[in-house]
Design a protein around this motif. Sequence first.
Motif, PDB file in Angstrom:
ATOM      1  N   ARG A   1       4.834   7.742  -1.421  1.00 49.92           N
ATOM      2  CA  ARG A   1       4.849   8.917  -2.817  1.00 49.92           C
ATOM      3  C   ARG A   1       5.588   9.975  -2.096  1.00 49.92           C
ATOM      4  O   ARG A   1       4.224  10.434  -1.079  1.00 49.92           O
ATOM      5  N   PHE A   2       5.505  10.554  -2.976  1.00 50.44           N
ATOM      6  CA  PHE A   2       5.947  12.082  -2.573  1.00 50.44           C
ATOM      7  C   PHE A   2       6.457  12.835  -4.060  1.00 50.44           C
ATOM      8  O   PHE A   2       6.672  12.015  -5.485  1.00 50.44           O
TER       9      PHE A   2
ATOM     10  N   HIS B   1      13.961   0.797  -2.959  1.00 52.67           N
ATOM     11  CA  HIS B   1      13.589   0.843  -4.203  1.00 52.67           C
ATOM     12  C   HIS B   1      13.740   3.198  -3.974  1.00 52.67           C
ATOM     13  O   HIS B   1      12.877   2.536  -2.988  1.00 52.67           O
ATOM     14  N   ARG B   2      14.702   3.536  -4.451  1.00 48.68           N
ATOM     15  CA  ARG B   2      13.662   4.976  -5.286  1.00 48.68           C
ATOM     16  C   ARG B   2      13.477   5.015  -6.643  1.00 48.68           C
ATOM     17  O   ARG B   2      14.454   5.011  -7.581  1.00 48.68           O
TER      18      ARG B   2
ATOM     19  N   PRO C   1       6.485  12.712 -10.172  1.00 51.18           N
ATOM     20  CA  PRO C   1       6.505  11.552  -8.268  1.00 51.18           C
ATOM     21  C   PRO C   1       7.120  10.591  -8.100  1.00 51.18           C
ATOM     22  O   PRO C   1       7.987  10.745  -9.677  1.00 51.18           O
ATOM     23  N   ALA C   2       7.613  10.711  -6.690  1.00 53.62           N
ATOM     24  CA  ALA C   2       8.607   9.670  -7.216  1.00 53.62           C
ATOM     25  C   ALA C   2       8.093   8.729  -5.728  1.00 53.62           C
ATOM     26  O   ALA C   2       6.860   8.871  -4.853  1.00 53.62           O
ATOM     27  N   TYR C   3       8.075   7.755  -5.990  1.00 45.89           N
ATOM     28  CA  TYR C   3       8.448   6.901  -4.686  1.00 45.89           C
ATOM     29  C   TYR C   3       9.710   6.034  -4.086  1.00 45.89           C
ATOM     30  O   TYR C   3      10.512   5.656  -4.761  1.00 45.89           O
TER      31      TYR C   3
ATOM     32  N   PRO D   1       0.759  -1.615  -0.580  1.00 46.75           N
ATOM     33  CA  PRO D   1       0.036  -0.165   0.245  1.00 46.75           C
ATOM     34  C   PRO D   1       1.262   1.263   0.227  1.00 46.75           C
ATOM     35  O   PRO D   1       2.462   1.178   0.644  1.00 46.75           O
ATOM     36  N   VAL D   2       0.123   2.432  -0.427  1.00 45.77           N
ATOM     37  CA  VAL D   2       0.694   3.645  -1.087  1.00 45.77           C
ATOM     38  C   VAL D   2       0.616   4.807   0.079  1.00 45.77           C
ATOM     39  O   VAL D   2       0.061   4.414   0.246  1.00 45.77           O
ATOM     40  N   THR D   3       1.754   4.942   0.944  1.00 42.62           N
ATOM     41  CA  THR D   3       1.570   6.226   2.101  1.00 42.62           C
ATOM     42  C   THR D   3       1.530   7.785   1.687  1.00 42.62           C
ATOM     43  O   THR D   3       3.678   7.422   1.165  1.00 42.62           O
ATOM     44  N   GLU D   4       0.786   8.672   1.664  1.00 40.84           N
ATOM     45  CA  GLU D   4       1.300  10.207   1.238  1.00 40.84           C
ATOM     46  C   GLU D   4       2.105   9.942   1.346  1.00 40.84           C
ATOM     47  O   GLU D   4       1.370  11.004   2.809  1.00 40.84           O
TER      48      GLU D   4
END
Length: 88
Positions: A77-78, A49-50, A61-63, A32-35
């Motif tokens: 995610r940022f 990983h980036r 956007p980047a993860y 799950p992705v956290t903003e």
Amino acid sequence: MKLASVVSAVISSLAPMAFAQDAIKNPGAELPVTEYHYGMSLDVDKVLHRTDNSGKVGVVPAYMVYQDHEGQTHKVRFLEWGGSTSQG
């Protein structure tokens, strides 16, 4: 009939390799992705990983997939500035 069984066994044995390749291309896809928001506290022990945005322009956007100090894996995610310029 025996040939069909052999072909089926070979195809079934290759399926895990296909999923492994997908995980290498997109690590953390099942998480799950956290903003991220400004000032948010992250417990990052190891970055797994980036996103590479060095060839992109502007805000993109980047993860980041990382492990915390308890060994749990997270995905955040940022937004960041891309590393390229519009002049090329």
